[in-house]
Design an enzyme around this catalytic site. Sequence first.
Site, short mmCIF file in Angstrom:
data_model
loop_
_atom_site.label_atom_id
_atom_site.label_comp_id
_atom_site.label_asym_id
_atom_site.label_seq_id
_atom_site.Cartn_x
_atom_site.Cartn_y
_atom_site.Cartn_z
N GLU A 254 0.89 -1.18 0.00
CA GLU A 254 0.00 0.00 0.00
C GLU A 254 0.92 1.22 0.00
O GLU A 254 1.37 1.66 1.05
CB GLU A 254 -0.88 0.00 1.26
CG GLU A 254 -1.83 -1.18 1.36
CD GLU A 254 -3.08 -1.02 0.48
OE1 GLU A 254 -3.27 0.07 -0.09
OE2 GLU A 254 -3.84 -1.99 0.38
N CYS A 288 -2.37 9.22 2.12
CA CYS A 288 -2.00 8.62 0.85
C CYS A 288 -3.02 9.00 -0.21
O CYS A 288 -2.72 9.05 -1.40
CB CYS A 288 -1.89 7.11 0.98
SG CYS A 288 -3.33 6.39 1.75
#
Length: 497
Positions: A254, A288
């Site tokens: 991720e 993110c």
Amino acid sequence: MTAANEAKAILQRLGVAEAAWGGVMPTRSPIDGSSAGTLVATADLDAVVARSARAFHAWKRVPAPRRGELVRLLGEELRASKDDLARLVTLEAGKIVSEGLGEVQEMIDVCDFAVGLSRQLYGLTLPSERPGHHMRETWQPLGPVLVISAFNFPVAVWAWNASLALVCGDPVIWKPSEKTPLTALATQAVLDRALARFGDAPEGLSQVVIGGHDTGQTLAADVRIPLVSATGSTRMGRAVAQTVAARLGRSLLELGGNNAMIVAPSADLDMAVRAVAFSAVGTCGQRCTSLRRLLVHDSIADGLIERLAKAYATQPVGDPREDGVLVGPLIDEASAQGFETALRQAVEQGGEIVVGGDRVDRDGCYVRPAIVRMPAQTAVVEHETFAPILYVMTWSDFDEAVAMQNAVPQGLSSCVFTDSVREAEAFLSAWGSDCGIANVNIGPSGAEIGGAFGGEKDTGGGRESGSDAWKAYMRRQTQTVNFSSDLPLAQGVKFDV
Ligand code: NAD
């Protein structure tokens, strides 16, 4: 009270062992730069992995719904400690109070999801071509899972991984960011309470390892850990993925994002302005999924930029503990320097800073979020700078906008603001957004736990949290049972002896 002293008081209340203190890893709050002291780095990594491997042998024999009971208790303990843990997230990561609370709520939500999942680890039954045979596909526990996490979601990322891993039958080893180890120790203390109530869980089912990159690399190289779930920068992901691949282990990555919003002429601009403000400025641009690229139709660009500049100018930047503050600090000085360097490069590449971009004069690393109008998606725009910079580019044709959205190395989150069904559906089609997350009339950040979370390309391809992300934490087994008294071979092969 300094942020560090407040953090120490919370840690004491949560029961974090004194033994953790007095080492060589310094802790520091981004709010005011105060230090809570130094932590002892974990020395014996071999013993940690050995404990985890032993825990696996016991835990995989526990029925999945019973494993779910542990996660249910964890959810209860998180509810009981929500305010303390959220406050610690604020103190250690610099998130505003409501975002700290939101992060712990996300942990609770994913625990609830995982409890239900513990009775739904469904396999398949398959028709066999051979008479008197059954085929089925079963999901089995995998083994110890290493969770490497980033500073910006210091506890939720662990919960996404750990709640699923635990119901799937896997122990967890957690290497949190060296910038946020205190929230990890506090989370482990909360889990310890759930473990005490659960009663008969094996020792070493969940362990926190304090250390930096080297610690992460040593653990990632360990063949006793079948799955490494790593959240952080693309640079980190490349290093970890290569280490894990060299031993043919599995990685769940991720990594960084470079998320865009396309704004079409028909868009509801009131909604778009609010969505931009939250997703580009929230968490001081350190998600993110933060919005980094605004792709606006050229007919509405000037008006939208003007409205955004006004909204930015009134956003209070300051101590995230204070009421009304929406923008807290960057995590550290290196991050503030990254912000300044990117802005300098943007100007060199033809950009014009519309608003923000300067430092706020106070202890800690505070900056004013910036909007930069760019002539094109230049090199600096293609790079994820983990700070509140919003680059604005224009387009005249919708296909061109989608091509711009896709023309960066990262592929995490994306969105379009439009009232046109054609544009919305094109954006969601096979030739639309190439990201793991694609939204219509919603900003790119703030995902719900029910969906699979993750992205493509330099974002690493992993999926966590909801949907069928649990399958990454299990081993798929195809089983064939012959209940006939004959031994036919598949594909009609004859082999008589
Ligand atoms: P980082 O890459 O500096 O560190 C993340 C973690 O990886 C830390 O625990 C660190 O110690 C460890 N690490 C770093 N290099 C390593 C190596 N070579 N080997 C083993 N471990 C290593 O990231 P950060 O600054 O903490 O977080 C910000 C980054 O994380 C941004 O790029 C952001 O987009 C990304 N992020 C992604 C997601 C997602 O779900 N896609 C979520 C949160 C953050």
